[in-house]
Design a protein around this motif. Structure first.
Motif, short mmCIF file in Angstrom:
data_model
loop_
_atom_site.label_atom_id
_atom_site.label_comp_id
_atom_site.label_asym_id
_atom_site.label_seq_id
_atom_site.Cartn_x
_atom_site.Cartn_y
_atom_site.Cartn_z
N SER A 56 9.97 11.43 -3.88
CA SER A 56 10.07 11.32 -2.27
C SER A 56 11.57 11.11 -1.89
O SER A 56 12.50 11.35 -2.66
CB SER A 56 9.29 9.99 -1.89
N GLN A 60 12.07 4.14 0.45
CA GLN A 60 11.16 2.99 0.29
C GLN A 60 11.88 1.88 -0.43
O GLN A 60 12.46 2.07 -1.20
CB GLN A 60 9.80 3.24 -0.21
N ARG A 62 11.11 -1.73 -2.67
CA ARG A 62 10.19 -2.22 -3.45
C ARG A 62 10.79 -3.17 -4.60
O ARG A 62 12.07 -3.58 -4.36
CB ARG A 62 9.50 -1.29 -4.49
N LEU A 121 5.52 11.23 1.85
CA LEU A 121 4.78 9.85 1.59
C LEU A 121 3.65 9.89 2.39
O LEU A 121 3.42 10.75 3.25
CB LEU A 121 5.78 8.87 2.54
N ARG A 122 2.74 9.09 1.81
CA ARG A 122 1.41 8.93 2.43
C ARG A 122 1.65 8.32 3.74
O ARG A 122 2.51 7.78 4.06
CB ARG A 122 0.59 7.96 1.61
N ASP A 124 -0.09 5.96 5.34
CA ASP A 124 -0.08 4.58 5.21
C ASP A 124 1.16 3.84 4.23
O ASP A 124 0.68 2.72 4.30
CB ASP A 124 -1.52 4.11 4.79
N GLU A 125 2.14 4.68 3.80
CA GLU A 125 2.91 4.23 3.02
C GLU A 125 3.75 3.04 3.81
O GLU A 125 4.24 3.06 4.63
CB GLU A 125 3.96 5.36 2.56
#
Length: 162
Positions: A56, A60, A62, A121-122, A124-125
């Motif tokens: 991606s 994000q 994490r 990305l999804r 709902d990510e």
């Protein structure tokens, strides 16, 4: 004792048991023997083989916790009655950008060609996902000891030997 709503009852034909439940929320546990379809093993295996691989954009954040730290936290939870009826987050408490993680792994190995932006990305990510570990620190007197750098080196060594 005021915590009846956290009690779980198990009913069998001949007896009834009642016990407290502790909910443990684990945040991205990594290390040797981790399933190969996760970001750290995917990156390590591609970097070891000096392959290009799709990623991606890596924006994000994490939280990554080395398996040895997680095991120590679980043992402390099992031995501590103060955890009864609690929800306890186990993680590093430090968000780490995925792109930075992938580049760090490639640097540690000395190869690998991530292609950022190739995986969407999804819808709902969640962009930032990391825990507040203050309850684990307070109740368990626990905090992770293995740095991301050391944990990654250990994990890379495992994959190189496999």
């Amino acid at each position: 004792n005021g915590k009846k709503w956290w009690t779980t009852n198990v009913i069998t034909p001949k007896c009834k048991f009642s016990f407290f439940v502790t909910i443990i929320r684990l945040y991205l546990v990594y290390g040797p023997y981790q399933d190969n379809n996760r970001v750290i093993p995917i990156t390590i295996l591609n970097a070891i083989n000096n392959r290009s691989f799709d990623c991606s954009d890596g924006n994000q954040y994490r939280d990554f916790t080395y398996i040895d730290d997680v095991i120590k936290a679980i043992i402390k939870i099992l031995k501590n009655k103060k955890t009864n009826g609690q929800i306890i987050n186990i993680g590093s408490g430090k968000p780490y950008k995925i792109k930075k993680l992938i580049l760090k792994i490639c640097r540690l190995i000395g190869s690998g060609k991530p292609k950022f932006g190739k995986i969407k990305l999804r819808k709902d990510e969640i962009i930032k996902l990391y825990p507040n570990i203050s309850k684990a620190k307070k109740i368990l007197m626990w905090k992770p000891k293995i740095s991301l750098n050391l944990g990654l080196k250990r994990t890379i060594n495992h994959f190189k030997k496999s």
